[in-house]
Structure formats: C-alpha cells, structure tokens
Enzyme design. Sequence first.
Site, PDB file in Angstrom:
ATOM      1  N   ASP A   1       0.868  -1.271   0.058  1.00 33.20           N
ATOM      2  CA  ASP A   1      -0.122   0.149   0.203  1.00 33.20           C
ATOM      3  C   ASP A   1       0.804   1.172   0.023  1.00 33.20           C
ATOM      4  OD1 ASP A   1      -2.626   1.132   0.547  1.00 33.20           O
ATOM      5  OD2 ASP A   1      -2.144   1.697   2.278  1.00 33.20           O
TER       6      ASP A   1
ATOM      7  N   GLU B   1      13.788 -14.211   0.304  1.00 36.50           N
ATOM      8  CA  GLU B   1      13.998 -15.274   1.382  1.00 36.50           C
ATOM      9  C   GLU B   1      13.327 -16.551   1.072  1.00 36.50           C
ATOM     10  OE1 GLU B   1      13.684 -13.880   5.316  1.00 36.50           O
ATOM     11  OE2 GLU B   1      15.070 -12.207   4.829  1.00 36.50           O
TER      12      GLU B   1
END
Length: 540
Positions: A208, A262
């Site tokens: 956002d 990751e």
Amino acid sequence: MGRRTVDVEDRWWRDAVLYQVYPRSWADANGDGVGDLRGIRSRLDHLVWLGVDALWLSPIQPSPMADFGYDISDHTEVHPVYGDLGDLDDLVAAAHQRDLRMVLDYVPNHTSDHHPWFVAARSSRTDPHRDFYVWRDPAPDGGPPNNWRSRFGGGPAWTLDEATGQYWLHSFLPEQPDLDWRNDAVQAAMTDVLRFWMRRGIDGFRVDVAHRIVKDARLRNNPPNPDWEPGMSDDRRVVEHYSRNWPDVHAVHRLLRATVEEFDDPPRLLAGEVNLAPPEWAAYFGDDDEFHLPFNFHSIVDLPWTPSAVAGLVEDVERAVPDRSWPSWILSNHDKPRFPSRIGREFACQALVLLLTARGTPVLYYGDELALGDTDVPPEAVQDPWGHQVPGEGRDPERTPMPWDATPTAGFCPAGVAPWLPLGSDAITRNVATQSEDPSSPLQLVRDLLALRRQRRSLRRGSIHVRATTDHALAWERRAGDEVTVVLASFADHDTVVDLPGHHDLLRSTRIDRRGRVVDHVELGPHEAVVMEPVEPATD
Ligand code: NOJ
C-alpha cells in the site's frame, strides 16, 4: 545472506492475470451482509472458469475499519468479520489446489491507532514503542510541526496528543498513524510480518502507498501549490515534495524485496501501489531489486480515453520500464470510479481488450469482467470515511457487492440479508449467471481473451509495437518469435475503416457475430476492438 536470483522466465506473474477481490464485497458465506473468507473459497471456481491465475485480497487483518482494513490493528491475524487464520489456511489450500496464487495487501505506511504499538507509543514519551511512529513538538504557535496535509481532505497531517504534548504524523486519517521506517525496529517487525504470511503459503504482496512510506528526515514544509484554488481538495494546497516519493524510500523497498526473496519456492511477488507518472514510477523497479510490479494506475485514471492518449501512455510506459523489468496494467480498483463509469460504458469491451492485450501483467478488479459500473450510494448509506468527510469523494460506489445471479441479493449474501452497501440497480441483468449464458457478454469476452493469452505467447510475453493511430483507432502488434498478434480498437461511435495491409484471421472481436478473414483493411463497428493473426494469403 546473498540475493537469490530467480530466472526472469520463472517469474510466474509475468504470464499471470491477477484479480483483485475486495473482501467485504465478493461473497458473504455467514450471512452478516459482509463478504468473508469462506465466501471467497466458495467462489474460487469462478476464477478458474474465467482463467485468472492469482487473487489479491485487500486487507483481511483485524481493523477498527476506520479505513475499511487499511488501518490494521494486528498484522498477523484475520479480522473476525472475515473468519480466522484457519479459514485463511483453507482458502490458500483451496486456491493452490486450483493453481491459483494468493496475494495479500501489505500496509506499511501506517497502522491503526488501535494497534498495540501505537497504544503503547502514545502512553508516554519514553515508551519503547514511541519511536515506531513520527512524533514532533508543536510549532512555536502551538500548531502542527509543519504544513503537510492529510490525504483524506481533513486538514493537517498531524494530530496533537494532549497527554504527551506532541503531535503524531498521519498521511491519511488521524486513526492511521504513520510508522517511522527510519527506525530499525520498525523494519525488523514489519519484515517479520511478510515472513509470517509467506510461511502460511502466501505467494506475494501488494504494498500500500509504497511511494509514501519514507519522508524527509527533517520534515520540511512542502512548497505551496500555486495552482490550488478554493473548491480543490484541501491536501492539494501544497506540492508533496517532502512527504512522498522521497529518495530514501528506495532503500526500504530493497529491504522488502530481499525479504520476499528469502522464500523462493515458488518465487514471491512484490507488487506495489505507486501513484506516480511513468518516469518517477519506473524508479520503483530499482535495479531489478525493488518491485517486480509497481502497479501503474495513476496515469490511467486521469487519461482521456482517446487513441492518442492511450497510445502515448503505452509508449511512455514502454520507454520507462527498464529492460529486465515488466509492466502491469489496471483499469479499476477500490479507490477510483470503475472504468465503465469513468470512460463511458460504450467503451467497456474495447477497454477490456486493450487491458488484456497490452504488454504486461493485467490486474482485473472484481466485477471488471462484467463491465460493472459504479453504483449510486445514497447519502444515508455512505460507509467510506472519506465520503463522510468530503461528500461526493467517497469510494463506496466502486465497492458494492459482486452480483453473482439475478436473485434479490444477487447471490452475494443469503436471501433476506441486507448487504453492507447497496447492490447496483442493474444487478438483475449484469451478473455472472446471466452473462455466462450470453456469448456476447463482457464476461465471455474476458474469458475468451484469457484463453487466447494462454494459447498465444505473443500476447503473454511478446514485445509491443503501437503501429498506427488515427483520430478514431488504435493498433498494436505483439510479437514473440514468429508469432504475431494484432489488436485494433475503434474509439468512434460510427463505423470506421482502418487500412491494414495483408491478410488477417480474426481471433476475437468485441462483436461475437464477427468471424473470418480480413484483407488489406478492417471495417470496425462503433467502439469495436478486434484481435487478429496475420496469415499468408490462400493460394489456389
Ligand atoms: C491506498 C489504498 O488503496 C486506499 O484504499 C487506502 O485508503 C489508502 N491507501 C490508505 O491506506
């Protein structure tokens, strides 16, 4: 840990069509008039039937709903109105079973004022969470520390906490205090939020207001806007030089990207809301180390719907997107009028063809596939806080319930239940059940175009070349190796003829009755768009 590089070809979102679900409004399984996760699960087969590849859910976390979920009070839970974490796990499993990816909204700029971090921060100047947020002493006259304005039309971007004698910063509502991303502890806590959801199988995030989350460290006054006039919204009194798109923001996006990397099986998508015009917007790709998809929405909303403006935007975006990066296209979302209401209903099918054939990942907003327009929401039914503050500015009209069928509640909620926002008056005809029976409907058009995308690599991955524009028509060509797809769209309300040397087979038109081959020129009906394949002339 070093960066893992995922081959560009393996980035699933480059082939994908995303679909945004506004969770309050898609499907209500428990009969309280508000959509929920079980409802979404019960309707997943619509997405499979349509042929989309991933769904993005606007926020589902606990929230006092001052901004309908964009004010999160617990980042790692589900709001009871939508269900619980078990329902989310079930939804993720059901989506994955259907080869649908799940993308969540991630709201890093601010939290709710009910978030325990803010409650603690507000309790005293020495609380360990105080520096999670941006606090400043009053100006010498006791007023706000600088001239920044709140985005929701309501005056300063600062509210005074009487008890501790300092102001907190809020780019949006006072109930949405801004986090301080210059604080390492905020970075650690908020990247852990991403890890939490990825461990639960979430395939990516839409970040956002990505361009706002780091501001000038000195919080300098924004310059006054020389173009501001009474009647314009309050926040436009200043030019947002120091309060958004500040250069330091890119370091945070590199951190978010490294965090999603990751997890690489499957690769996770980092998409972002970046409300800036193409040259500034493109900086959010970084050196292929920030967003995979900074959503490109700002420029489309303000676009006059003409061949030269649409062609110009596509060319601007193509120039701006770095070589290794990838564009995305959006016509509607939960913040702006739906595209048929914005550009004119007569253009709706033509615009869907352009959305789904431009180079890049398209994002459909729920209901786009029905060419749903805005719904009139009478003043007494207004829900959006922005609509309460600035009558007429509210976003309720584009957030009304999904019409599934021609029953009185449109299949959104059980019979006899009042939906949280009114249904569109055309829900009786413009709904999934009715349009799926009608071969000439927008729904069938979208389904056919998504099938074409799957069949044709040129539509998914090919280059784009805007071939010609006239006052009335726009053409682009997509090319991948030997495969070419040509798209032509009329913007005229009358028949028009476009010269197009050679022979072309029609793959799909917005007019279902059109079939066959065209030679050297194409006669287009009013607002018609066609997708074609060049072919060798038949030899006798
Ligand atoms: C952008 C979101 O799309 C909008 O709905 C929200 O109100 C603001 N950001 C604040 O989070």
